[in-house]
Design an enzyme around this catalytic site. Structure first.
Site, short mmCIF file in Angstrom:
data_model
loop_
_atom_site.label_atom_id
_atom_site.label_comp_id
_atom_site.label_asym_id
_atom_site.label_seq_id
_atom_site.Cartn_x
_atom_site.Cartn_y
_atom_site.Cartn_z
N GLU A 1 -3.93 2.05 3.27
CA GLU A 1 -2.48 2.22 3.10
C GLU A 1 -2.07 3.62 3.56
OE1 GLU A 1 0.85 1.37 -0.39
OE2 GLU A 1 -1.07 2.27 -0.97
N LYS B 1 4.77 -5.03 1.51
CA LYS B 1 4.30 -4.82 0.14
C LYS B 1 5.37 -5.23 -0.88
CE LYS B 1 2.32 -1.17 -2.80
NZ LYS B 1 2.00 0.28 -2.86
N CYS C 1 -2.56 -2.22 -2.31
CA CYS C 1 -2.62 -1.23 -3.38
C CYS C 1 -2.17 -1.76 -4.76
CB CYS C 1 -1.84 0.01 -2.97
SG CYS C 1 -2.28 1.51 -3.89
#
Length: 271
Positions: free
Chosen positions: A47, A120, A160
């Site tokens: 990321e 995301k 994440c």
């Protein structure tokens, strides 16, 4: 399953990205080349690999439109040059909302073509003492669960903080590999990183490949690192604790199939 080779090598690239995009692109190219030279056919970047700014707003100046820009050109070139599947970590993609970007994961096939995109969904927020983060200040949340078919099998896409939401992975359906490019903080990573990754592998009976940021960045932030590959039984088969490098290991389709046959938990689901 597919009819490709029963065994492949896959790799997670670990970086300590800087505020300098060109410097980060050079580092990524070097590390992806290393992974490919060691036999990896699928490689994941972490990321925020293209820019880890001095301020959270620094990434806005480097947001690209889909399909154009130096960051996307670099990723397509890496995939094409090494004939690999490249999971492009995340990059800032332009958003409609002023002052914000998408935190976007792009997947490239061995010809350098985009074959998947995931924005995301879950935006990180954490506050304890002087340590405070709120991604929603500069990022627009995605809204669609995504997976992509590759030569290795079906790959579920996540980033994440998504790791803390198991319902996201169930919504993907049956996947053979989950990727989790990340920039976990040192605090939360030390406490939860490995146990969450292993849990996702165990409950979905698939491989998990987690490419992370790992070290002390120029902006003073420290990320946890520990990029790793976990097999469908929940065993860590490769890990890099800190610093630049790669975590590389085997993607064994026989183990994937055997795990699901021996313990048919996915077939026993009632919800």
């Amino acid at each position: 399953m597919n009819s490709m080779n029963p065994m492949d090598r896959i790799a997670a690239v670990q970086m300590v990205s800087t505020p300098d995009v060109s410097e980060n692109i050079a580092s990524a190219k070097r590390l992806v080349a290393q992974a490919a030279s060691e036999g990896a056919t699928l490689v994941s970047l972490p990321e925020y690999w293209p820019i880890f700014g001095m301020h959270e707003r620094d990434k806005l100046a480097h947001a690209e439109q889909p399909g154009t820009g130096p960051i996307q050109e670099a990723m397509a070139g890496m995939a094409r040059a090494h004939r690999i599947w490249l999971v492009g970590g995340t990059m800032p993609l332009a958003a409609d909302e002023p002052g914000k970007v998408r935190n976007t994961l792009m997947v490239y096939d061995p010809q350098g073509r985009v074959c998947g995109r995931y924005d995301k969904i879950h935006l990180f927020g954490f506050s304890r003492g002087e340590e405070s983060y709120d991604e929603s200040r500069t990022i627009v949340s995605g809204g669609e669960v995504q997976s992509v078919q590759t030569d290795l099998g079906r790959v579920g896409l996540s980033v994440c903080y998504d790791l803390r939401f198991p319902e996201l992975y169930r919504a993907m359906g049956l996947v053979d590999l989950i990727v989790v490019p990340s920039a976990f903080t040192y605090t939360t990573g030390q406490a939860h990183w490995e146990i969450l990754l292993r849990a996702r592998a165990i409950e979905n009976q698939c491989y998990v490949l987690a490419a992370a940021q790992g070290g002390r960045h120029r902006n003073g932030r420290r990320t946890w690192g520990h990029s790793m590959l976990i097999d469908p039984w929940g065993e860590v088969s490769a890990v890099l604790p800190e610093g630049e490098g790669i975590a590389i290991g085997e993607f064994d389709r026989c183990l994937l199939e055997t795990t699901r046959i021996n313990l048919p938990a996915l077939k026993h689901r009632v919800l």
